[in-house]
Design an enzyme around this catalytic site. Structure first.
Site, PDB file in Angstrom:
ATOM      1  N   GLU A  21       1.583  -3.972   5.142  1.00 45.09           N
ATOM      2  CA  GLU A  21       1.695  -5.403   5.476  1.00 45.09           C
ATOM      3  C   GLU A  21       0.356  -6.121   5.267  1.00 45.09           C
ATOM      4  O   GLU A  21      -0.113  -6.859   6.123  1.00 45.09           O
ATOM      5  CB  GLU A  21       2.153  -5.585   6.923  1.00 45.09           C
ATOM      6  CG  GLU A  21       3.370  -4.766   7.249  1.00 45.09           C
ATOM      7  CD  GLU A  21       4.627  -5.587   7.358  1.00 45.09           C
ATOM      8  OE1 GLU A  21       4.557  -6.805   7.232  1.00 45.09           O
ATOM      9  OE2 GLU A  21       5.679  -4.988   7.556  1.00 45.09           O
ATOM     10  N   ASP A  69      -8.560  -4.572   3.772  1.00 50.98           N
ATOM     11  CA  ASP A  69      -9.478  -5.332   2.910  1.00 50.98           C
ATOM     12  C   ASP A  69      -8.880  -6.670   2.480  1.00 50.98           C
ATOM     13  O   ASP A  69      -9.577  -7.683   2.438  1.00 50.98           O
ATOM     14  CB  ASP A  69      -9.832  -4.504   1.656  1.00 50.98           C
ATOM     15  CG  ASP A  69     -10.753  -3.352   1.991  1.00 50.98           C
ATOM     16  OD1 ASP A  69     -11.305  -3.349   3.124  1.00 50.98           O
ATOM     17  OD2 ASP A  69     -10.908  -2.449   1.154  1.00 50.98           O
TER      18      ASP A  69
END
Lengths: 245, 407
Positions: B386, B390
């Site tokens: 999801e 990063d």
């Protein structure tokens, strides 16, 4: 069928118990409250009876405004409406008198409650309510089935069970395994907000006793570890220190 | 299709340990919640203690998705609680949804994934982008747990870059013809329907509802996971699947549509992972007070206290962030970047808390006597699903600077 379920608002079973005001008042600081576990069985069985054969369920509680979340939980589990009798539940006779006042002339077929509350553990309210209303009362009810106007009951007695049948109306003090506790689902919680919760004033009642003070049990002593090689030391301690031999 | 994961014949092994979890509330955040919110949280907590905690270690150890939990989630009301009552939901606010996710993930991230996907990634798009017929046909059954759904966006070569997806459909007059493969799909092997995102002939992304049993549609299981082992994960394979035209979601198209679903799911994850962190903290605190070394509880050592104090600080910050985000969601003011911040923060907090809790437990922390290692392994998935850790950082970077760094 009209069912009245009487619920207590009691400290969670894991609460730490303390007293204030010279050991005359329970210290409610930081305490979480729940529906009395035995009363919760009564609520659960009432909901099962409603689902299986149709009934309306009213819950009643003797308490101040802070008991309303507990009452709402009973509504979320499946009760249809609620009555809060706006008073401190001071003693068993006082509470029974309030319940009897609400129940008289209201045509309840069944008045269910826990066999005892788990705060003061009087265990007599069901009996007094029965007497005041001049109807039978039974406790500790482990099984309750309704067939027409007749209830088939199993109650716990010393060393066994007693099976009885009696006609409604009557009062029952309930305990496990009469039903499994019910967890309110999200739908129940959302509908509970719109169910009636009526607040009524208490009736004047004599107090038959007076609280003097509470006392906690003595704290548990330290544990002494004894090497299994030295059983004579254990025997000596049990004889001379614990004085149980 | 037969269920591919729920083939276990032996009964579940019930743990003899009682779940005695208590949640930390150091900043009296409960005072910010309504009486109803507290009842919702307690109900789901009781549900988890009864239906999940006694069995979860066995399910996870055996890589078993307990299909019966779908019906139980439906009965308790954990699927799409924010969907209006007329479609089978509960019409609840987003704080309530957050609390439900928090409590389920306190039990297990895989269980929460099942509920998140059903609510935010299947019911939400059908409710938000679906036709009235689609809503009436699917939402009540999804809410009750009669149907399980999954969400197909990610492909093996298009994770963080879903816009590059290859799955596509063609208009064949009286139906659409769907081809392509989706990867890393929670619930897919057992799902009755899939909300699938695919491109049309002109490259525009649209949502389609694909039903189990349609010819050419399969959902193979992904084996060998060391994470989310009590949840089923698979692929979605479409080989010339004929999709009735009424199964196209008419309300919205383009990448923004699935991104709206992900916002709702990521919000749930922000709450859920703090639930997992609270479970690890609660276990570690108990263990530290019970475990004796050098003749005293390890909780008396400064380095253990440091760990516990830092865990509680991070959990409290996470709780406050989630609560505030919930109020913004309820006011319709929450932004995707705010959701990214909360999701990213909560998962990081939870993983760090799990790792510290593991150290406090010593060797016991790697066994299934305690929930720690299971949570930690679960959270490694949550860190990158999801929206990876990063990517959420870069969404925030974009928000701050106005310059997108990942396109």
């Amino acid at each position: 069928m009209k069912i009245l379920v009487c619920i207590t608002h009691v400290p969670d079973t894991t609460s730490r118990i303390a007293f204030t005001d010279g050991d005359t008042k329970f210290d409610s600081n930081g305490v979480q409250y729940i529906i009395g576990p035995y009363d919760d069985y009564a609520v659960a069985r009432a909901v099962e009876l409603k689902e299986s054969q149709g009934a309306t369920i009213t819950v009643v509680n003797v308490g101040r405004v802070e008991t309303e979340p507990t009452i709402r939980k009973a509504l979320a589990i499946g009760a249809d409406d609620a009555i809060r009798i706006n008073a401190e539940p001071e003693d068993s006779y006082f509470v029974a008198k309030q319940i009897a006042n609400v129940a008289k002339d209201s045509g309840y077929d069944l008045i269910l409650m826990g066999r005892e509350s788990i705060d003061f553990n009087g265990g007599v309210v069901h009996g007094i309510v029965g007497e005041l209303l001049e109807i039978p009362s039974v406790s500790s009810v482990m099984k309750l089935d309704i067939d027409g106007n007749v209830a088939k009951i199993a109650r716990e007695i010393e060393g066994g069970k007693e099976y009885i049948e009696l006609e409604m109306p009557f009062v029952a003090g309930c305990q496990e395994p009469i039903a499994e506790w019910k967890i309110p689902n999200m739908r129940g919680i959302m509908t509970a907000r719109s169910k009636p919760l009526n607040v009524v004033d208490p009736v004047d009642t004599d107090h038959l006793d007076k609280l003097v003070r509470f006392e906690l049990p003595p704290p548990k002593g330290d544990i002494k570890m004894i090497d299994p090689e030295h059983m004579e030391e254990l025997v000596s301690l049990l004889k001379n220190e614990a004085k149980v031999l | 299709m037969e269920s591919t994961t729920n083939t276990r014949k032996v009964p579940y092994k019930k743990s003899s340990k009682q779940d005695i979890f208590e949640s930390p509330d150091f900043y009296k955040i409960d005072d910010l919640l309504s009486e109803e919110h507290l009842m919702i949280r307690e109900s789901i907590r009781d549900f988890v203690k009864k239906e999940i905690s006694p069995y979860i270690e066995d399910w996870a150890e055996n890589n078993h998705f307990p299909l019966h939990i779908v019906k139980l989630f439906g009965e308790i009301g954990a699927f799409g609680p924010f969907i209006p009552e007329k479609y089978g939901g509960q019409g609840m606010d987003y704080i309530s949804y957050g609390l439900i996710m928090q409590e389920i993930e306190r039990g297990d991230s895989g269980m929460r994934s099942t509920a998140s996907v059903q609510g935010s990634l299947v019911m939400y798009p059908i409710y938000t982008f679906g036709s009235e017929d689609q809503k009436n046909k699917y939402l009540p059954k999804l809410a009750s747990g009669e149907m399980l759904g999954c969400f197909g966006l990610t492909e093996s070569d298009f994770g963080s870059d879903p816009g590059g997806m290859k799955t596509h459909f063609e208009d064949k007059g009286d139906h659409y013809l769907l081809n392509g493969t989706k990867m890393w799909i929670s619930n897919s092997p057992d799902a009755d329907i899939a909300v699938v995102w695919a491109k049309n002939e002109s490259g525009r992304m649209k949502g389609l509802i694909v039903e189990r049993g349609m010819e050419g549609f399969t959902a193979p299981v992904i084996h060998g996971k060391w994470s989310l082992r009590a949840s089923s994960t698979g692929e979605l394979v479409f080989d010339n699947v004929k999709i009735p035209k009424e199964n196209l979601l008419p309300g919205k198209d383009g990448l923004g549509a699935p991104m709206m679903c992900l916002d709702s799911a990521r919000y749930g994850i922000a709450w859920g992972t703090i639930g997992a962190a609270m479970d690890c903290y609660d276990a570690a605190k108990r263990y530290a007070l019970e475990r004796i070394q050098f003749d005293k509880p390890i909780a008396s050592f400064q380095l253990t206290q440091k760990k516990l104090a830092e865990m509680l600080t991070e959990i409290t910050k996470g709780q406050l962030l989630n609560w505030r985000l919930g109020t913004l969601m309820d006011q319709g003011k929450a932004t995707s970047a705010q959701i990214s911040m909360a999701k990213r923060n909560s998962v990081e907090v939870a993983l760090n808390v799990a790792r510290e809790a593991r150290q406090i437990h010593g060797g016991m922390g790697i066994t299934n006597e305690y929930p720690i290692m299971r949570h930690m392994m679960n959270l490694e998935s949550v860190l990158t699903y999801e929206g990876t850790h990063d990517i959420h950082l870069l969404i925030l970077g974009h928000e701050i600077t106005g310059i997108p760094a990942f396109k």
